[in-house]
Design a protein around this motif. Structure first.
Motif, mmCIF file in Angstrom:
data_model
loop_
_atom_site.group_PDB
_atom_site.id
_atom_site.type_symbol
_atom_site.label_atom_id
_atom_site.label_comp_id
_atom_site.label_asym_id
_atom_site.label_seq_id
_atom_site.Cartn_x
_atom_site.Cartn_y
_atom_site.Cartn_z
ATOM 1 N N PRO A 40 53.364 45.758 23.001
ATOM 2 C CA PRO A 40 52.737 45.341 24.265
ATOM 3 C C PRO A 40 53.781 44.976 25.299
ATOM 4 O O PRO A 40 54.906 44.600 24.973
ATOM 5 C CB PRO A 40 51.919 44.112 23.853
ATOM 6 N N GLU A 41 53.381 45.058 26.560
ATOM 7 C CA GLU A 41 54.251 44.622 27.645
ATOM 8 C C GLU A 41 53.950 43.189 28.059
ATOM 9 O O GLU A 41 54.759 42.552 28.739
ATOM 10 C CB GLU A 41 54.092 45.568 28.845
ATOM 11 N N TYR B 242 38.049 46.881 31.384
ATOM 12 C CA TYR B 242 38.588 46.142 30.239
ATOM 13 C C TYR B 242 39.621 46.940 29.449
ATOM 14 O O TYR B 242 40.693 46.431 29.123
ATOM 15 C CB TYR B 242 37.448 45.706 29.316
ATOM 16 N N GLU B 243 39.315 48.178 29.093
ATOM 17 C CA GLU B 243 40.215 48.965 28.259
ATOM 18 C C GLU B 243 41.560 49.182 28.947
ATOM 19 O O GLU B 243 42.618 49.076 28.318
ATOM 20 C CB GLU B 243 39.583 50.306 27.891
ATOM 21 N N GLN B 244 41.514 49.502 30.241
ATOM 22 C CA GLN B 244 42.772 49.699 30.973
ATOM 23 C C GLN B 244 43.550 48.393 31.086
ATOM 24 O O GLN B 244 44.777 48.375 30.967
ATOM 25 C CB GLN B 244 42.494 50.255 32.371
ATOM 26 N N ALA B 245 42.830 47.294 31.339
ATOM 27 C CA ALA B 245 43.487 45.993 31.502
ATOM 28 C C ALA B 245 44.194 45.545 30.221
ATOM 29 O O ALA B 245 45.280 44.970 30.269
ATOM 30 C CB ALA B 245 42.465 44.943 31.932
ATOM 31 N N MET B 246 43.574 45.821 29.072
ATOM 32 C CA MET B 246 44.090 45.317 27.793
ATOM 33 C C MET B 246 44.976 46.315 27.060
ATOM 34 O O MET B 246 45.472 46.019 25.970
ATOM 35 C CB MET B 246 42.917 44.927 26.897
ATOM 36 N N ALA B 247 45.194 47.484 27.631
ATOM 37 C CA ALA B 247 45.907 48.558 26.927
ATOM 38 C C ALA B 247 47.331 48.172 26.528
ATOM 39 O O ALA B 247 47.848 48.652 25.516
ATOM 40 C CB ALA B 247 45.924 49.820 27.789
ATOM 41 N N LYS B 248 47.972 47.304 27.305
ATOM 42 C CA LYS B 248 49.377 46.946 27.034
ATOM 43 C C LYS B 248 49.527 45.448 26.775
ATOM 44 O O LYS B 248 50.561 44.856 27.088
ATOM 45 C CB LYS B 248 50.243 47.382 28.220
ATOM 46 N N VAL B 249 48.476 44.861 26.183
ATOM 47 C CA VAL B 249 48.436 43.405 25.970
ATOM 48 C C VAL B 249 48.312 43.075 24.485
ATOM 49 O O VAL B 249 47.519 43.682 23.764
ATOM 50 C CB VAL B 249 47.251 42.770 26.734
ATOM 51 N N LYS C 231 42.894 39.863 36.647
ATOM 52 C CA LYS C 231 43.453 41.209 36.569
ATOM 53 C C LYS C 231 44.704 41.206 35.707
ATOM 54 O O LYS C 231 45.547 40.310 35.814
ATOM 55 C CB LYS C 231 43.806 41.727 37.964
ATOM 56 N N LEU C 232 44.820 42.226 34.853
ATOM 57 C CA LEU C 232 46.016 42.461 34.064
ATOM 58 C C LEU C 232 46.530 43.848 34.424
ATOM 59 O O LEU C 232 45.766 44.823 34.359
ATOM 60 C CB LEU C 232 45.723 42.376 32.571
ATOM 61 N N MET D 52 58.643 41.663 42.996
ATOM 62 C CA MET D 52 58.430 41.653 41.541
ATOM 63 C C MET D 52 56.986 42.056 41.229
ATOM 64 O O MET D 52 56.056 41.639 41.918
ATOM 65 C CB MET D 52 58.728 40.265 40.969
ATOM 66 N N GLU D 53 56.824 42.856 40.162
ATOM 67 C CA GLU D 53 55.489 43.326 39.782
ATOM 68 C C GLU D 53 54.643 42.195 39.205
ATOM 69 O O GLU D 53 55.098 41.446 38.334
ATOM 70 C CB GLU D 53 55.615 44.443 38.751
ATOM 71 N N LYS D 54 53.399 42.104 39.675
ATOM 72 C CA LYS D 54 52.472 41.102 39.154
ATOM 73 C C LYS D 54 51.766 41.664 37.930
ATOM 74 O O LYS D 54 51.058 42.661 38.018
ATOM 75 C CB LYS D 54 51.459 40.714 40.226
ATOM 76 N N ILE D 55 51.968 41.015 36.788
ATOM 77 C CA ILE D 55 51.349 41.451 35.534
ATOM 78 C C ILE D 55 49.991 40.791 35.350
ATOM 79 O O ILE D 55 49.018 41.424 34.925
ATOM 80 C CB ILE D 55 52.264 41.127 34.336
ATOM 81 N N VAL D 56 49.903 39.508 35.652
ATOM 82 C CA VAL D 56 48.648 38.752 35.574
ATOM 83 C C VAL D 56 48.326 38.205 36.958
ATOM 84 O O VAL D 56 49.177 37.577 37.591
ATOM 85 C CB VAL D 56 48.744 37.573 34.576
ATOM 86 N N GLU D 57 47.096 38.457 37.408
ATOM 87 C CA GLU D 57 46.622 37.912 38.681
ATOM 88 C C GLU D 57 45.273 37.240 38.444
ATOM 89 O O GLU D 57 44.285 37.905 38.158
ATOM 90 C CB GLU D 57 46.465 39.010 39.732
ATOM 91 N N ILE D 58 45.262 35.923 38.529
ATOM 92 C CA ILE D 58 44.045 35.140 38.348
ATOM 93 C C ILE D 58 43.654 34.557 39.695
ATOM 94 O O ILE D 58 44.468 33.905 40.361
ATOM 95 C CB ILE D 58 44.262 33.994 37.329
ATOM 96 N N ASP D 59 42.423 34.798 40.116
ATOM 97 C CA ASP D 59 42.002 34.376 41.451
ATOM 98 C C ASP D 59 40.668 33.627 41.392
ATOM 99 O O ASP D 59 39.624 34.218 41.156
ATOM 100 C CB ASP D 59 41.876 35.595 42.360
ATOM 101 N N GLY D 60 40.734 32.316 41.575
ATOM 102 C CA GLY D 60 39.541 31.496 41.728
ATOM 103 C C GLY D 60 38.622 31.408 40.521
ATOM 104 O O GLY D 60 37.411 31.271 40.684
ATOM 105 N N LEU D 61 39.193 31.436 39.317
ATOM 106 C CA LEU D 61 38.344 31.371 38.123
ATOM 107 C C LEU D 61 37.645 30.018 38.018
ATOM 108 O O LEU D 61 38.263 28.963 38.115
ATOM 109 C CB LEU D 61 39.165 31.591 36.853
ATOM 110 N N THR D 62 36.333 30.083 37.800
ATOM 111 C CA THR D 62 35.521 28.882 37.629
ATOM 112 C C THR D 62 34.533 29.092 36.489
ATOM 113 O O THR D 62 33.878 30.134 36.413
ATOM 114 C CB THR D 62 34.741 28.553 38.913
ATOM 115 N N LYS D 63 34.473 28.125 35.599
ATOM 116 C CA LYS D 63 33.493 28.143 34.515
ATOM 117 C C LYS D 63 33.245 26.701 34.085
ATOM 118 O O LYS D 63 34.179 25.992 33.697
ATOM 119 C CB LYS D 63 33.973 28.964 33.318
ATOM 120 N N VAL D 64 31.996 26.257 34.176
ATOM 121 C CA VAL D 64 31.647 24.876 33.823
ATOM 122 C C VAL D 64 30.669 24.894 32.660
ATOM 123 O O VAL D 64 29.671 25.617 32.680
ATOM 124 C CB VAL D 64 31.034 24.129 35.023
ATOM 125 N N PHE D 65 30.967 24.100 31.630
ATOM 126 C CA PHE D 65 30.125 24.025 30.437
ATOM 127 C C PHE D 65 29.069 22.925 30.598
ATOM 128 O O PHE D 65 29.083 22.157 31.558
ATOM 129 C CB PHE D 65 30.995 23.767 29.206
#
Length: 246
Positions: A151-152, A72-79, A62-63, A1-14
């Protein structure tokens, strides 16, 4: 199956020490992915990073195979995106708001406005000013704007938040209809687990900034749990037990 969203190790602390920690998740084509967790668990932070509205300290998003931070532009083109509240010019009609949004898509066919108004059930109210719309109608208008460009992938942050029961049912029916008729893949955040159970094929549970469970809903339940609520309470209990043993 095609991966549309791939999130890997996101970290952000406020500054208040809250945030997200090493979040990794996958949305596959055709999924109605329910991103579930309590208020403040980190759902919106993840969504803002994956749509370029915020930056992560670590990790990648990744989108459609494109890195959001560098392509960014390529990632968001179909979102299509609706994060937090649906914004609109209240002194304009619903249709006028969509006509304004349509200017961003010069190749959009004229009948597309009629299509989306019918899809979200606003065709009867399209000429009314948005100031006269209920909260549910404003949410439907926000979804209409988000799907204008066909959008897809559609990313919705708490689309049923603040709605009454009728409004929640309407939004749920719209999402399931769009998934079937427009073949849109969905990533939907919510803290309302019953809504997630009724419309989502894949589930990700986030708690205290960490993704603690992810998978197809039927496989996660698989005779062990009668509902997503039971699964959630079990996973939270296990997470707390793990923290306590650290």
């Amino acid at each position: 199956m095609e991966k549309i969203v791939e999130i890997d190790g996101l970290t952000k602390v406020f500054r208040n020490k809250r945030g997200i920690h090493n979040v990794s998740m996958t949305v596959e084509r055709g999924d109605v992915y329910g991103f579930f967790g309590p208020n403040g668990a980190g759902k919106t932070t993840v969504m803002k990073i994956m749509t370029g509205l915020s930056r992560a300290e670590k990790g990648k998003a990744k989108l459609f195979g494109f890195d959001v931070s560098t392509q960014y532009e390529q990632a968001m083109a179909k979102v299509g995106v609706l994060i937090e509240t649906a914004e609109a010019y209240t002194y304009m009609s619903g249709r006028k708001n969509l006509e304004l949004a349509a200017r961003f898509y010069p190749d959009l066919e004229k009948q597309r406005l009629d299509e989306v108004l019918e899809l979200v059930g606003l065709e009867k109210y399209q000429h009314e000013k948005v100031s006269q719309y209920s909260l549910g109608m404003k949410q439907r208008l926000g979804i209409a704007s988000a799907i204008l460009s066909k959008p897809e992938l559609l990313i919705l942050d708490e689309p049923t938040n603040g709605l009454d029961i009728e409004g929640m049912v309407q939004i749920r029916e719209i999402i399931l209809r769009l998934a079937k008729e427009e073949r849109i893949t969905f990533l939907i955040s919510s803290h309302l687990i019953h809504e997630m159970e009724l419309m989502c094929s894949r589930i990700g549970i986030i708690y205290d900034g960490k993704l603690i469970c992810e998978g197809l809903q039927n496989e996660l339940l698989a005779g062990r749990f009668d509902s997503l609520e039971e699964l959630f309470l079990y996973e939270i209990s296990e997470e707390r037990r793990g923290v306590a043993h650290v």
